[in-house]
Write an enzyme that holds these catalytic residues in place. Structure first.
Site, mmCIF file in Angstrom:
data_model
loop_
_atom_site.group_PDB
_atom_site.id
_atom_site.type_symbol
_atom_site.label_atom_id
_atom_site.label_comp_id
_atom_site.label_asym_id
_atom_site.label_seq_id
_atom_site.Cartn_x
_atom_site.Cartn_y
_atom_site.Cartn_z
ATOM 1 N N GLU A 76 -36.597 -2.353 -33.857
ATOM 2 C CA GLU A 76 -35.770 -2.164 -34.102
ATOM 3 C C GLU A 76 -34.855 -2.827 -35.038
ATOM 4 O O GLU A 76 -34.978 -4.218 -34.870
ATOM 5 C CB GLU A 76 -34.793 -2.505 -32.455
ATOM 6 C CG GLU A 76 -34.343 -1.206 -31.488
ATOM 7 C CD GLU A 76 -33.156 -0.477 -31.535
ATOM 8 O OE1 GLU A 76 -32.714 -0.495 -32.651
ATOM 9 O OE2 GLU A 76 -33.027 -0.248 -30.726
ATOM 10 N N ASP A 77 -33.017 -2.310 -35.142
ATOM 11 C CA ASP A 77 -32.654 -3.701 -36.137
ATOM 12 C C ASP A 77 -31.516 -4.573 -35.317
ATOM 13 O O ASP A 77 -31.809 -5.479 -35.394
ATOM 14 C CB ASP A 77 -31.212 -2.529 -37.014
ATOM 15 C CG ASP A 77 -31.181 -1.174 -36.054
ATOM 16 O OD1 ASP A 77 -30.720 -1.896 -34.541
ATOM 17 O OD2 ASP A 77 -29.678 -1.194 -36.501
ATOM 18 N N ASP A 80 -28.166 -5.166 -28.599
ATOM 19 C CA ASP A 80 -27.299 -5.498 -27.710
ATOM 20 C C ASP A 80 -26.995 -5.401 -26.714
ATOM 21 O O ASP A 80 -27.720 -7.054 -25.614
ATOM 22 C CB ASP A 80 -26.068 -4.743 -28.243
ATOM 23 C CG ASP A 80 -24.119 -4.999 -28.264
ATOM 24 O OD1 ASP A 80 -24.390 -6.170 -27.041
ATOM 25 O OD2 ASP A 80 -23.656 -4.649 -28.387
ATOM 26 N N PHE A 133 -19.638 -8.475 -34.857
ATOM 27 C CA PHE A 133 -20.225 -6.820 -35.249
ATOM 28 C C PHE A 133 -19.980 -7.622 -36.818
ATOM 29 O O PHE A 133 -19.818 -7.993 -37.314
ATOM 30 C CB PHE A 133 -18.700 -5.882 -35.179
ATOM 31 C CG PHE A 133 -19.454 -4.568 -35.049
ATOM 32 C CD1 PHE A 133 -19.761 -4.018 -34.263
ATOM 33 C CD2 PHE A 133 -20.240 -4.065 -36.664
ATOM 34 C CE1 PHE A 133 -20.856 -2.659 -34.627
ATOM 35 C CE2 PHE A 133 -20.169 -2.663 -37.140
ATOM 36 C CZ PHE A 133 -20.492 -2.284 -35.986
ATOM 37 N N ASP A 143 -24.751 -0.810 -40.172
ATOM 38 C CA ASP A 143 -22.980 -0.101 -40.114
ATOM 39 C C ASP A 143 -22.345 -0.238 -40.296
ATOM 40 O O ASP A 143 -22.153 -0.138 -38.868
ATOM 41 C CB ASP A 143 -23.736 2.241 -40.430
ATOM 42 C CG ASP A 143 -23.590 2.494 -39.439
ATOM 43 O OD1 ASP A 143 -24.265 1.500 -38.211
ATOM 44 O OD2 ASP A 143 -23.047 3.433 -39.505
ATOM 45 N N ARG A 191 -24.857 0.063 -45.091
ATOM 46 C CA ARG A 191 -26.605 -0.620 -44.718
ATOM 47 C C ARG A 191 -27.260 -1.029 -46.057
ATOM 48 O O ARG A 191 -28.160 -1.103 -45.498
ATOM 49 C CB ARG A 191 -26.722 1.537 -44.228
ATOM 50 C CG ARG A 191 -26.447 2.201 -43.555
ATOM 51 C CD ARG A 191 -27.788 3.073 -42.679
ATOM 52 N NE ARG A 191 -26.764 4.008 -41.665
ATOM 53 C CZ ARG A 191 -26.649 4.299 -40.757
ATOM 54 N NH1 ARG A 191 -27.323 2.471 -40.561
ATOM 55 N NH2 ARG A 191 -25.819 4.659 -39.472
#
Ligand code: IMP
Length: 174
Positions: free
Chosen positions: A97-98, A101, A150, A157, A163
């Site tokens: 996963e990037d 959250d 964020f 993105d 990105r």
């Protein structure tokens, strides 16, 4: 509205951390085959670097989800837009996963893919937001814990932009 970027993690720090994670994962699995599953689209750059840092016997697959928001909070409904191509039964799987959250996406994927009886199923996320530590989601490999902001870059993105940034930045509005 105008927005600007504030550097959070440099390309050099990302590279060092990715190398460290790759080496750690490889040493945990020895010479066993690892199935890396990237969650699209955000993980594509991290996965490419992690897979090379890891070396050894690796198979790569991708999955894509979409979650539907109701009002301001996530509805908790995760839809699979692209499922795995590889049969993971009896395999060692690492979900890549990037960012995690709320953990909604990950919980759903873990539950779904556990039913396919992989030998092991672990998670590697480059970034972790504070909300993730409130709910109990096992994430075996974490790159950086970040503040509740964020962020964009290195695959992440905002409306499909940013990105391609080699670093990670906070996106500030105004
Ligand atoms: P979760 O299901 O709440 O854990 O959300 C995970 C997904 O939300 C990630 O895979 C990203 O696609 C997206 N996301 C969460 N925070 C950010 C952020 O700061 N920047 C970009 N995407 C984010």
């Amino acid at each position: 509205m105008a927005s600007h970027l504030e550097l959070l993690i440099t390309a050099e720090r990302i590279a060092a951390k990715t190398e460290e994670l790759g080496v750690r994962i490889r040493s945990d699995y020895g010479d066993r085959q690892i199935i890396l599953v990237g969650i699209l689209k955000g993980s594509f750059i991290f996965l490419a670097d992690l897979a090379r840092a890891m070396g050894g016997d690796v198979e790569i697959d991708f999955a894509q989800t979409s979650s539907y928001a109701s009002g301001k909070s996530s509805s908790g409904i995760v839809q699979i837009r692209k499922d795995l191509d590889i049969n993971i039964e009896g395999k060692h799987v690492v979900i890549v996963e990037d960012i995690v959250d709320t953990g909604t996406t990950l919980n759903h994927l873990r539950e779904l893919w556990s039913t396919r009886r992989p030998k092991t199923l672990k998670v590697c996320s480059l970034l972790l937001k504070p909300a993730a530590s409130k709910v109990k989601i096992p994430i075996e490999y974490v790159g950086f814990e970040i503040p509740n902001e964020f962020v964009v870059g290195y695959g992440l993105d905002h409306g499909e932009r940013y990105r391609n940034l080699p670093y990670i930045a906070i996106l500030r509005e105004g």
